[in-house]
Design a protein around this motif. Structure first.
Motif, PDB file in Angstrom:
ATOM      1  N   PRO A 125       0.812  -1.220   0.000  1.00 28.67           N
ATOM      2  CA  PRO A 125       0.000   0.000   0.000  1.00 28.67           C
ATOM      3  C   PRO A 125       0.846   1.271   0.000  1.00 28.67           C
ATOM      4  O   PRO A 125       1.984   1.272   0.469  1.00 28.67           O
ATOM      5  CB  PRO A 125      -0.811  -0.112   1.290  1.00 28.67           C
ATOM      6  N   ASN A 126       0.262   2.344  -0.532  1.00 30.14           N
ATOM      7  CA  ASN A 126       0.972   3.625  -0.598  1.00 30.14           C
ATOM      8  C   ASN A 126       0.758   4.444   0.675  1.00 30.14           C
ATOM      9  O   ASN A 126       0.673   5.654   0.629  1.00 30.14           O
ATOM     10  CB  ASN A 126       0.540   4.412  -1.842  1.00 30.14           C
ATOM     11  N   VAL A 127       0.685   3.765   1.800  1.00 27.47           N
ATOM     12  CA  VAL A 127       0.505   4.401   3.107  1.00 27.47           C
ATOM     13  C   VAL A 127       1.865   4.541   3.762  1.00 27.47           C
ATOM     14  O   VAL A 127       2.602   3.559   3.896  1.00 27.47           O
ATOM     15  CB  VAL A 127      -0.443   3.566   4.000  1.00 27.47           C
ATOM     16  N   ASP A 128       2.199   5.760   4.183  1.00 28.69           N
ATOM     17  CA  ASP A 128       3.466   6.035   4.861  1.00 28.69           C
ATOM     18  C   ASP A 128       3.175   6.345   6.324  1.00 28.69           C
ATOM     19  O   ASP A 128       2.377   7.228   6.631  1.00 28.69           O
ATOM     20  CB  ASP A 128       4.169   7.216   4.178  1.00 28.69           C
ATOM     21  N   HIS A 129       3.825   5.616   7.222  1.00 25.34           N
ATOM     22  CA  HIS A 129       3.596   5.809   8.657  1.00 25.34           C
ATOM     23  C   HIS A 129       3.829   7.257   9.085  1.00 25.34           C
ATOM     24  O   HIS A 129       3.003   7.829   9.811  1.00 25.34           O
ATOM     25  CB  HIS A 129       4.532   4.909   9.487  1.00 25.34           C
ATOM     26  N   LEU A 130       4.921   7.838   8.660  1.00 28.11           N
ATOM     27  CA  LEU A 130       5.261   9.194   9.093  1.00 28.11           C
ATOM     28  C   LEU A 130       4.225  10.212   8.624  1.00 28.11           C
ATOM     29  O   LEU A 130       3.831  11.113   9.372  1.00 28.11           O
ATOM     30  CB  LEU A 130       6.655   9.577   8.594  1.00 28.11           C
ATOM     31  N   THR A 131       3.774  10.080   7.386  1.00 31.97           N
ATOM     32  CA  THR A 131       2.760  10.997   6.865  1.00 31.97           C
ATOM     33  C   THR A 131       1.463  10.867   7.654  1.00 31.97           C
ATOM     34  O   THR A 131       0.836  11.874   8.004  1.00 31.97           O
ATOM     35  CB  THR A 131       2.495  10.706   5.372  1.00 31.97           C
ATOM     36  N   GLU A 132       1.066   9.632   7.942  1.00 36.07           N
ATOM     37  CA  GLU A 132      -0.179   9.411   8.688  1.00 36.07           C
ATOM     38  C   GLU A 132      -0.084   9.950  10.110  1.00 36.07           C
ATOM     39  O   GLU A 132      -1.034  10.560  10.610  1.00 36.07           O
ATOM     40  CB  GLU A 132      -0.540   7.920   8.701  1.00 36.07           C
ATOM     41  N   ILE A 133       1.052   9.751  10.745  1.00 36.06           N
ATOM     42  CA  ILE A 133       1.224  10.262  12.116  1.00 36.06           C
ATOM     43  C   ILE A 133       1.219  11.786  12.115  1.00 36.06           C
ATOM     44  O   ILE A 133       0.602  12.419  12.983  1.00 36.06           O
ATOM     45  CB  ILE A 133       2.522   9.701  12.751  1.00 36.06           C
ATOM     46  N   ALA A 134       1.869  12.392  11.125  1.00 35.02           N
ATOM     47  CA  ALA A 134       1.859  13.860  11.027  1.00 35.02           C
ATOM     48  C   ALA A 134       0.442  14.369  10.789  1.00 35.02           C
ATOM     49  O   ALA A 134       0.005  15.343  11.429  1.00 35.02           O
ATOM     50  CB  ALA A 134       2.785  14.322   9.907  1.00 35.02           C
ATOM     51  N   ASP A 135      -0.302  13.715   9.889  1.00 38.10           N
ATOM     52  CA  ASP A 135      -1.699  14.103   9.648  1.00 38.10           C
ATOM     53  C   ASP A 135      -2.548  13.914  10.904  1.00 38.10           C
ATOM     54  O   ASP A 135      -3.446  14.709  11.187  1.00 38.10           O
ATOM     55  CB  ASP A 135      -2.295  13.286   8.495  1.00 38.10           C
ATOM     56  N   MET A 136      -2.249  12.858  11.653  1.00 37.88           N
ATOM     57  CA  MET A 136      -2.996  12.605  12.884  1.00 37.88           C
ATOM     58  C   MET A 136      -2.752  13.704  13.909  1.00 37.88           C
ATOM     59  O   MET A 136      -3.685  14.160  14.582  1.00 37.88           O
ATOM     60  CB  MET A 136      -2.594  11.257  13.475  1.00 37.88           C
ATOM     61  N   LEU A 137      -1.502  14.155  14.026  1.00 38.30           N
ATOM     62  CA  LEU A 137      -1.196  15.238  14.962  1.00 38.30           C
ATOM     63  C   LEU A 137      -1.906  16.529  14.566  1.00 38.30           C
ATOM     64  O   LEU A 137      -2.422  17.256  15.428  1.00 38.30           O
ATOM     65  CB  LEU A 137       0.308  15.456  15.056  1.00 38.30           C
ATOM     66  N   VAL A 138      -1.940  16.818  13.265  1.00 34.01           N
ATOM     67  CA  VAL A 138      -2.635  18.022  12.791  1.00 34.01           C
ATOM     68  C   VAL A 138      -4.125  17.918  13.090  1.00 34.01           C
ATOM     69  O   VAL A 138      -4.749  18.869  13.584  1.00 34.01           O
ATOM     70  CB  VAL A 138      -2.380  18.238  11.280  1.00 34.01           C
ATOM     71  N   ALA A 139      -4.723  16.752  12.818  1.00 30.91           N
ATOM     72  CA  ALA A 139      -6.148  16.557  13.087  1.00 30.91           C
ATOM     73  C   ALA A 139      -6.439  16.648  14.585  1.00 30.91           C
ATOM     74  O   ALA A 139      -7.447  17.229  14.996  1.00 30.91           O
ATOM     75  CB  ALA A 139      -6.610  15.208  12.531  1.00 30.91           C
ATOM     76  N   LYS A 140      -5.539  16.100  15.393  1.00 32.81           N
ATOM     77  CA  LYS A 140      -5.707  16.152  16.854  1.00 32.81           C
ATOM     78  C   LYS A 140      -5.674  17.597  17.349  1.00 32.81           C
ATOM     79  O   LYS A 140      -6.510  18.015  18.155  1.00 32.81           O
ATOM     80  CB  LYS A 140      -4.606  15.340  17.524  1.00 32.81           C
ATOM     81  N   ARG A 141      -4.718  18.371  16.857  1.00 37.16           N
ATOM     82  CA  ARG A 141      -4.604  19.780  17.276  1.00 37.16           C
ATOM     83  C   ARG A 141      -5.820  20.582  16.814  1.00 37.16           C
ATOM     84  O   ARG A 141      -6.321  21.439  17.546  1.00 37.16           O
ATOM     85  CB  ARG A 141      -3.330  20.411  16.718  1.00 37.16           C
ATOM     86  N   SER A 142      -6.288  20.316  15.618  1.00 38.90           N
ATOM     87  CA  SER A 142      -7.483  21.014  15.117  1.00 38.90           C
ATOM     88  C   SER A 142      -8.701  20.648  15.947  1.00 38.90           C
ATOM     89  O   SER A 142      -9.535  21.501  16.262  1.00 38.90           O
ATOM     90  CB  SER A 142      -7.726  20.655  13.649  1.00 38.90           C
ATOM     91  N   TYR A 143      -8.819  19.381  16.308  1.00 34.46           N
ATOM     92  CA  TYR A 143      -9.932  18.934  17.146  1.00 34.46           C
ATOM     93  C   TYR A 143      -9.868  19.617  18.513  1.00 34.46           C
ATOM     94  O   TYR A 143     -10.876  20.114  19.018  1.00 34.46           O
ATOM     95  CB  TYR A 143      -9.873  17.411  17.299  1.00 34.46           C
ATOM     96  N   GLU A 144      -8.663  19.657  19.087  1.00 38.69           N
ATOM     97  CA  GLU A 144      -8.490  20.323  20.383  1.00 38.69           C
ATOM     98  C   GLU A 144      -8.826  21.806  20.308  1.00 38.69           C
ATOM     99  O   GLU A 144      -9.431  22.363  21.224  1.00 38.69           O
ATOM    100  CB  GLU A 144      -7.059  20.139  20.881  1.00 38.69           C
ATOM    101  N   ALA A 145      -8.448  22.458  19.210  1.00 36.22           N
ATOM    102  CA  ALA A 145      -8.767  23.879  19.041  1.00 36.22           C
ATOM    103  C   ALA A 145     -10.280  24.085  18.964  1.00 36.22           C
ATOM    104  O   ALA A 145     -10.815  25.037  19.540  1.00 36.22           O
ATOM    105  CB  ALA A 145      -8.094  24.429  17.784  1.00 36.22           C
ATOM    106  N   SER A 146     -10.971  23.183  18.289  1.00 31.77           N
ATOM    107  CA  SER A 146     -12.435  23.291  18.186  1.00 31.77           C
ATOM    108  C   SER A 146     -13.088  23.055  19.540  1.00 31.77           C
ATOM    109  O   SER A 146     -14.072  23.718  19.888  1.00 31.77           O
ATOM    110  CB  SER A 146     -12.966  22.284  17.158  1.00 31.77           C
ATOM    111  N   VAL A 147     -12.551  22.115  20.307  1.00 30.93           N
ATOM    112  CA  VAL A 147     -13.075  21.876  21.664  1.00 30.93           C
ATOM    113  C   VAL A 147     -12.859  23.115  22.529  1.00 30.93           C
ATOM    114  O   VAL A 147     -13.754  23.523  23.287  1.00 30.93           O
ATOM    115  CB  VAL A 147     -12.406  20.630  22.304  1.00 30.93           C
ATOM    116  N   THR A 148     -11.702  23.742  22.415  1.00 29.44           N
ATOM    117  CA  THR A 148     -11.415  24.960  23.174  1.00 29.44           C
ATOM    118  C   THR A 148     -12.362  26.086  22.782  1.00 29.44           C
ATOM    119  O   THR A 148     -12.876  26.804  23.649  1.00 29.44           O
ATOM    120  CB  THR A 148      -9.947  25.390  22.954  1.00 29.44           C
ATOM    121  N   ALA A 149     -12.600  26.239  21.484  1.00 34.14           N
ATOM    122  CA  ALA A 149     -13.539  27.276  21.016  1.00 34.14           C
ATOM    123  C   ALA A 149     -14.945  26.998  21.537  1.00 34.14           C
ATOM    124  O   ALA A 149     -15.651  27.915  21.978  1.00 34.14           O
ATOM    125  CB  ALA A 149     -13.532  27.341  19.490  1.00 34.14           C
TER     126      ALA A 149
END
Length: 165
Positions: A125-149
């Motif tokens: 598969p064309n899935v890269d662990h590092l890319t997915e983990i980086a995307d996960m961190l961005v999604a997590k931070r965005s989710y946290e920002a929305s919870v804070t708002a």
């Protein structure tokens, strides 16, 4: 924009980023899947977001009343981008989930059941662990920002209610 619209907008962001996290988890779970329903290795999925207008409760009621008065014929006024409609905000929604068109990784493993019999290479598969983990961190931070708002909006509503005491 009123505080309830701010809550709705934060809610749309929470739902969108939760979907993104689910897709990332699916990608990571299928990092070694060489057989999929479509045939061939699993293809990485990506989430595409789109801005979505949020109507206030008052504007929804007014639209319903206007529609009833016009006997089912709904006429839309001409809107210009320069004018901002009162009582509306822009939330976010998942527009589509697309599959990556990146090439598959080739891994030399002649013992693998899906290996090419001539070369011994397996399409992975064309899935890269590092890319997915980086995307996960961005999604997590965005989710946290929305919870804070959302939490700040809730606090503002509670403070406004305390004025009446």
């Amino acid at each position: 924009m009123d505080l309830l619209n701010a809550s709705k907008i934060s809610g749309t962001a929470l739902a969108a980023h939760r979907t993104k996290m689910n897709i990332i988890a699916e990608n990571l779970a299928n990092v070694d899947t060489t057989r999929s329903k479509e045939g061939g290795p699993y293809r990485r999925k990506m989430v595409v977001f789109k801005g979505d207008d949020i109507d206030s409760f008052k504007s929804v009621i007014e639209k319903k009343q206007l529609k009833r008065e016009q006997a089912g014929i709904e006429l839309s006024p001409i809107e210009f981008d320069s004018e901002k409609k009162e009582g509306r905000g822009t939330g976010v929604r998942v527009d589509q989930i697309v599959r990556s068109q990146e090439d598959f990784r080739l891994v030399h493993n002649p013992a693998h059941p899906d290996a090419d019999p001539d070369t011994g290479y397996v399409k992975m598969p064309n899935v890269d662990h590092l890319t997915e983990i980086a995307d996960m961190l961005v999604a997590k931070r965005s989710y946290e920002a929305s919870v804070t708002a959302l939490s700040a909006t809730k606090d503002m509503i509670l403070k406004a209610l305390e004025i009446g005491r």
